[in-house]
Design a protein around this motif. Sequence first.
Motif, mmCIF file in Angstrom:
data_model
loop_
_atom_site.group_PDB
_atom_site.id
_atom_site.type_symbol
_atom_site.label_atom_id
_atom_site.label_comp_id
_atom_site.label_asym_id
_atom_site.label_seq_id
_atom_site.Cartn_x
_atom_site.Cartn_y
_atom_site.Cartn_z
ATOM 1 N N ILE A 127 0.836 -1.202 0.000
ATOM 2 C CA ILE A 127 0.000 0.000 0.000
ATOM 3 C C ILE A 127 0.871 1.253 0.000
ATOM 4 O O ILE A 127 0.600 2.206 -0.733
ATOM 5 C CB ILE A 127 -0.963 -0.007 1.206
ATOM 6 N N THR A 128 1.925 1.251 0.791
ATOM 7 C CA THR A 128 2.829 2.401 0.841
ATOM 8 C C THR A 128 3.451 2.659 -0.523
ATOM 9 O O THR A 128 3.484 3.792 -0.999
ATOM 10 C CB THR A 128 3.932 2.179 1.898
ATOM 11 N N LEU A 183 0.810 4.073 -2.961
ATOM 12 C CA LEU A 183 0.510 5.484 -2.698
ATOM 13 C C LEU A 183 1.645 6.394 -3.164
ATOM 14 O O LEU A 183 1.402 7.460 -3.734
ATOM 15 C CB LEU A 183 0.219 5.701 -1.213
ATOM 16 N N ILE A 227 -4.426 15.392 -2.682
ATOM 17 C CA ILE A 227 -5.157 14.189 -2.264
ATOM 18 C C ILE A 227 -4.234 12.978 -2.082
ATOM 19 O O ILE A 227 -4.269 12.334 -1.038
ATOM 20 C CB ILE A 227 -6.327 13.883 -3.218
ATOM 21 N N PRO A 228 -3.376 12.626 -3.073
ATOM 22 C CA PRO A 228 -2.478 11.486 -2.824
ATOM 23 C C PRO A 228 -1.544 11.741 -1.639
ATOM 24 O O PRO A 228 -1.242 10.821 -0.871
ATOM 25 C CB PRO A 228 -1.686 11.338 -4.124
ATOM 26 N N LEU A 262 -2.218 13.562 1.054
ATOM 27 C CA LEU A 262 -3.002 13.374 2.269
ATOM 28 C C LEU A 262 -3.262 11.898 2.546
ATOM 29 O O LEU A 262 -3.227 11.465 3.703
ATOM 30 C CB LEU A 262 -4.327 14.134 2.177
ATOM 31 N N LEU A 263 -3.533 11.134 1.487
ATOM 32 C CA LEU A 263 -3.713 9.683 1.664
ATOM 33 C C LEU A 263 -2.449 9.044 2.231
ATOM 34 O O LEU A 263 -2.521 8.193 3.122
ATOM 35 C CB LEU A 263 -4.090 9.022 0.332
ATOM 36 N N LEU A 264 -1.314 9.463 1.712
ATOM 37 C CA LEU A 264 -0.044 8.916 2.177
ATOM 38 C C LEU A 264 0.211 9.294 3.637
ATOM 39 O O LEU A 264 0.589 8.442 4.451
ATOM 40 C CB LEU A 264 1.093 9.427 1.286
ATOM 41 N N GLY A 298 -2.086 10.166 5.874
ATOM 42 C CA GLY A 298 -3.092 9.470 6.674
ATOM 43 C C GLY A 298 -2.728 8.012 6.902
ATOM 44 O O GLY A 298 -2.843 7.488 8.018
ATOM 45 N N TYR A 299 -2.264 7.366 5.851
ATOM 46 C CA TYR A 299 -1.855 5.967 5.979
ATOM 47 C C TYR A 299 -0.659 5.845 6.920
ATOM 48 O O TYR A 299 -0.584 4.918 7.723
ATOM 49 C CB TYR A 299 -1.532 5.372 4.608
#
Length: 181
Positions: free
Chosen positions: A6-7, A10, A150-151, A153-155, A157-158
Amino acid sequence: MISSTITVLLFLILITVSTLVIITRLGDGEPELFGKQLKVVLSGSMEPTFQTGSIIAVEEYSDNNTLKNGDVITFVNKDETLVTHRIIDIVESGEHTLYETKGDNNNAADNELVQQENVVAVYTGFTIPYIGYAVDYMQTPFGSALLLIIPGLLLVGYGIVTVWQIIIELDRKSKKVSKES
């Protein structure tokens, strides 16, 4: 294993989107992929060949290219907008070559002939339906910012979730060791 995958995904999304936004901004504002310009289909005049909202790949036109009936070209019309239609006839007028064009979904040919000088690109045969809406939005300042944020922030957040899970696991192990002592 899943966490690492997942890392990596992202990071790849973030790098890809960032690269596309930067290339688009550094260039003439037209997104490019593998040397082909990407154009967004904004009307239904070429349906069913191109669905509205599709992106098409085009090659820049040069006078050396020979165009023929049936070729799909992108040209600048009298309103200074880009239009992508099919050549249905070629008219030689002295030293000038003119193209009669028509949208596949239109009942009649375009009102004006296209001068060779107004042809900017030729369709390469590559289309992706509906992605054009995102590409068109990406070209706006707000869309470009969102596609970078957005990507990221996803990174972030993860990363926070992963660190939180590690802290909880360490706390459990710490409590377990305390109870055993």
